[in-house]
Write a protein that holds these residues in place. Structure first.
Motif, PDB file in Angstrom:
ATOM      1  N   VAL A   1       3.113   6.007  -3.842  1.00 16.45           N
ATOM      2  CA  VAL A   1       2.127   5.335  -2.992  1.00 16.45           C
ATOM      3  C   VAL A   1       2.887   4.718  -1.835  1.00 16.45           C
ATOM      4  O   VAL A   1       3.868   3.998  -2.042  1.00 16.45           O
ATOM      5  CB  VAL A   1       1.338   4.258  -3.763  1.00 16.45           C
ATOM      6  CG1 VAL A   1       0.349   3.570  -2.830  1.00 16.45           C
ATOM      7  CG2 VAL A   1       0.623   4.879  -4.954  1.00 16.45           C
ATOM      8  N   TYR A   2       2.450   5.025  -0.633  1.00 14.30           N
ATOM      9  CA  TYR A   2       3.098   4.523   0.567  1.00 14.30           C
ATOM     10  C   TYR A   2       2.265   3.377   1.156  1.00 14.30           C
ATOM     11  O   TYR A   2       1.037   3.473   1.273  1.00 14.30           O
ATOM     12  CB  TYR A   2       3.249   5.647   1.590  1.00 14.30           C
ATOM     13  CG  TYR A   2       4.377   6.590   1.271  1.00 14.30           C
ATOM     14  CD1 TYR A   2       4.289   7.480   0.198  1.00 14.30           C
ATOM     15  CD2 TYR A   2       5.560   6.583   2.015  1.00 14.30           C
ATOM     16  CE1 TYR A   2       5.334   8.327  -0.118  1.00 14.30           C
ATOM     17  CE2 TYR A   2       6.608   7.440   1.714  1.00 14.30           C
ATOM     18  CZ  TYR A   2       6.490   8.297   0.652  1.00 14.30           C
ATOM     19  OH  TYR A   2       7.536   9.140   0.339  1.00 14.30           O
ATOM     20  N   TYR A   3       2.957   2.329   1.510  1.00 14.22           N
ATOM     21  CA  TYR A   3       2.343   1.134   2.065  1.00 14.22           C
ATOM     22  C   TYR A   3       2.983   0.803   3.413  1.00 14.22           C
ATOM     23  O   TYR A   3       4.158   1.092   3.631  1.00 14.22           O
ATOM     24  CB  TYR A   3       2.579  -0.067   1.158  1.00 14.22           C
ATOM     25  CG  TYR A   3       2.113   0.069  -0.257  1.00 14.22           C
ATOM     26  CD1 TYR A   3       2.932   0.654  -1.231  1.00 14.22           C
ATOM     27  CD2 TYR A   3       0.870  -0.411  -0.652  1.00 14.22           C
ATOM     28  CE1 TYR A   3       2.518   0.765  -2.547  1.00 14.22           C
ATOM     29  CE2 TYR A   3       0.447  -0.314  -1.970  1.00 14.22           C
ATOM     30  CZ  TYR A   3       1.276   0.270  -2.905  1.00 14.22           C
ATOM     31  OH  TYR A   3       0.866   0.380  -4.204  1.00 14.22           O
ATOM     32  N   CYS A   4       2.210   0.161   4.246  1.00 16.08           N
ATOM     33  CA  CYS A   4       2.810  -0.403   5.449  1.00 16.08           C
ATOM     34  C   CYS A   4       2.728  -1.922   5.371  1.00 16.08           C
ATOM     35  O   CYS A   4       1.877  -2.491   4.680  1.00 16.08           O
ATOM     36  CB  CYS A   4       2.131   0.113   6.709  1.00 16.08           C
ATOM     37  SG  CYS A   4       0.394  -0.279   6.850  1.00 16.08           S
ATOM     38  N   ASN A   5       3.628  -2.563   6.047  1.00 13.16           N
ATOM     39  CA  ASN A   5       3.691  -4.020   6.067  1.00 13.16           C
ATOM     40  C   ASN A   5       4.631  -4.388   7.202  1.00 13.16           C
ATOM     41  O   ASN A   5       5.268  -3.534   7.808  1.00 13.16           O
ATOM     42  CB  ASN A   5       4.216  -4.558   4.738  1.00 13.16           C
ATOM     43  CG  ASN A   5       3.833  -5.999   4.473  1.00 13.16           C
ATOM     44  OD1 ASN A   5       3.866  -6.833   5.368  1.00 13.16           O
ATOM     45  ND2 ASN A   5       3.457  -6.292   3.242  1.00 13.16           N
TER      46      ASN A   5
END
Length: 114
Positions: free
Chosen positions: A91-95
């Motif tokens: 799962v790829y997240y941005c922040n």
């Protein structure tokens, strides 16, 4: 600030995907942004980051295959992923970079079939 990641999916090994992350708020351009990923049973890791001034970092295992970019006018961060490998599945997240605990969104699932 809300960060909405999208663009994940199922791809064969060697294929490509482009992830997008749209931010709300008016201060997007001021901050360094990052893409993170978490596979089952592993810790979340920083994959790539891009500074407000354009400086870029890549995790060694993705350097040369992934490209991070940003469009401040669209308040969007991108991650172009080429030559995908099964070990890129997560799962790829941005922040922001460094990440803020209260900015984590749902992420987008990347599945790579061998």
């Amino acid at each position: 600030v809300q960060l909405q990641a999208s663009g994940g999916g199922l791809v064969q090994a060697g294929g490509s995907l482009r992830l997008s992350c749209v931010a709300s708020g008016s201060t997007f351009s001021r901050y360094d942004m990052g893409w993170y990923r978490q596979a089952p049973g592993t810790l979340r890791e920083l994959v790539a980051s891009i500074g407000s001034g354009g400086s870029i970092y890549y995790l060694d295992s993705v350097a040369g295959r992934f490209t991070i970019s940003r469009d401040n006018g669209k308040k969007t961060t991108y991650l172009q992923m080429n030559s995908l490998k099964p070990e890129d599945a997560a799962v790829y997240y941005c922040n922001r970079s460094p990440a803020r605990y209260d900015f984590w969104g749902q992420g987008t699932l990347v599945t790579v079939s061998s």
